[in-house]
Design an enzyme around this catalytic site. Sequence first.
Site, short mmCIF file in Angstrom:
data_model
loop_
_atom_site.label_atom_id
_atom_site.label_comp_id
_atom_site.label_asym_id
_atom_site.label_seq_id
_atom_site.Cartn_x
_atom_site.Cartn_y
_atom_site.Cartn_z
CG LEU A 115 -2.03 -1.01 1.28
CD1 LEU A 115 -2.74 -0.93 2.63
CD2 LEU A 115 -3.02 -0.77 0.15
N GLY A 116 1.97 1.23 0.68
CA GLY A 116 2.83 2.40 0.76
C GLY A 116 3.92 2.21 1.79
CG HIS A 139 -0.25 3.74 8.96
ND1 HIS A 139 -0.64 3.02 10.07
CD2 HIS A 139 0.95 3.21 8.58
CE1 HIS A 139 0.27 2.11 10.35
NE2 HIS A 139 1.25 2.20 9.46
CD GLU A 140 2.96 3.96 5.19
OE1 GLU A 140 4.06 4.22 5.74
OE2 GLU A 140 2.49 2.81 5.16
CG HIS A 193 5.24 4.87 9.83
ND1 HIS A 193 5.25 4.46 11.14
CD2 HIS A 193 4.58 3.91 9.14
CE1 HIS A 193 4.64 3.29 11.24
NE2 HIS A 193 4.21 2.95 10.03
CG ASP A 217 3.25 3.44 20.96
OD1 ASP A 217 3.64 3.54 22.14
OD2 ASP A 217 2.11 3.79 20.60
CB VAL A 231 3.30 7.13 22.40
CG1 VAL A 231 2.22 8.11 22.84
CG2 VAL A 231 3.99 7.63 21.14
CB THR A 275 -0.72 4.41 22.65
OG1 THR A 275 0.68 4.15 22.82
CG2 THR A 275 -0.90 5.68 21.84
CG ASP A 281 -8.40 3.61 4.58
OD1 ASP A 281 -7.39 3.01 5.02
OD2 ASP A 281 -8.37 4.33 3.57
#
Length: 315
Positions: A185-186, A225-226, A229, A245, A247, A250, A286
């Site tokens: 997807l990417g 999402h990307e 990142h 992650d 953080v 979360t 999504d």
Amino acid sequence: MKKVLLSAMAIMLLFSCQNDQADSTDLATSAVTHRGCASTEVLAAQMAADPTLAIRMNQIEEFTQKSMLTNRLVNGKIEIPVVVNVLYRTAAENISDAQIQSQIDVLNEDFNATNSDYNSVPALFSGVKANIGITFVLQNIVRKSTKTVSFSTNNAMKTASKGIAPTSPTTVLNMWSCNMGGGILGYAQFPGGAAATDGVVMDNNAFGRTGTVSGVYNLGRTATHEVGHWMNLRHIWGDATCGSDLVSDTPTHDTANYGVPAYPHYSTCTGTPVEMTMNYMDYTDDRGMFMFTSGQKSRMDALFVSGGARSGFGI
């Protein structure tokens, strides 16, 4: 509170979201059924090619932890200029200006908490859901025809010979739209990588929310999402069973979530917390992702302070 762990996974340079069920030998025709990630393979290749990467990523992480309470604003907001590079072999791959604009619109909604599903965040997480306050401005669209049937994660689409070289990558977010092989997807490059390969790559069928988009990746959230990142966010499960992650607000996840899990979805990690499956940094469809947290906001903001890894942006 999750501990900050600086490890190979924590300093990951490149994430590539792909279909983990696709047959990698059928690059041109594989269908994306749900998100996955080739992060281990890509990380190993990047580390082998550049042994100093781990050092740079650790330096960025140390700076991030020290700077998370400060941000850099331009007219009240961080503004990110965007250049979209379109590589096409067929007319369908030459996505329209309207499709490109729809992706910019999605980014602006998702990063400013104006997405229509923001109010769907469960009450349990209402105290940590966040307006990131970052605006994306489409600066230019560059188009180029190609004979390449499908691209992979080797960054060929970012070269002048095979694709389109990035425009001013230290001050502009470059996005590439092309036909990605293997169900990918990417993928995005984390801060700390080479300027010549910096940016976000997207499959044209997951770019935006109109035109050629299809299936469960038709709302532009792959780019959200990307870009997360690209702004130094890790996957919410920390790319390990019950991983971190980096953080604190979360919940700890067992692993990636797919589809649209029924709420509440409990983790089996310590404390059995309810997983934040609707976070943009999970792997849900999504329509199943619609929030960032205050901790993620602080992490992203740290990039834009003086001395931050992306302090050249927003000027």
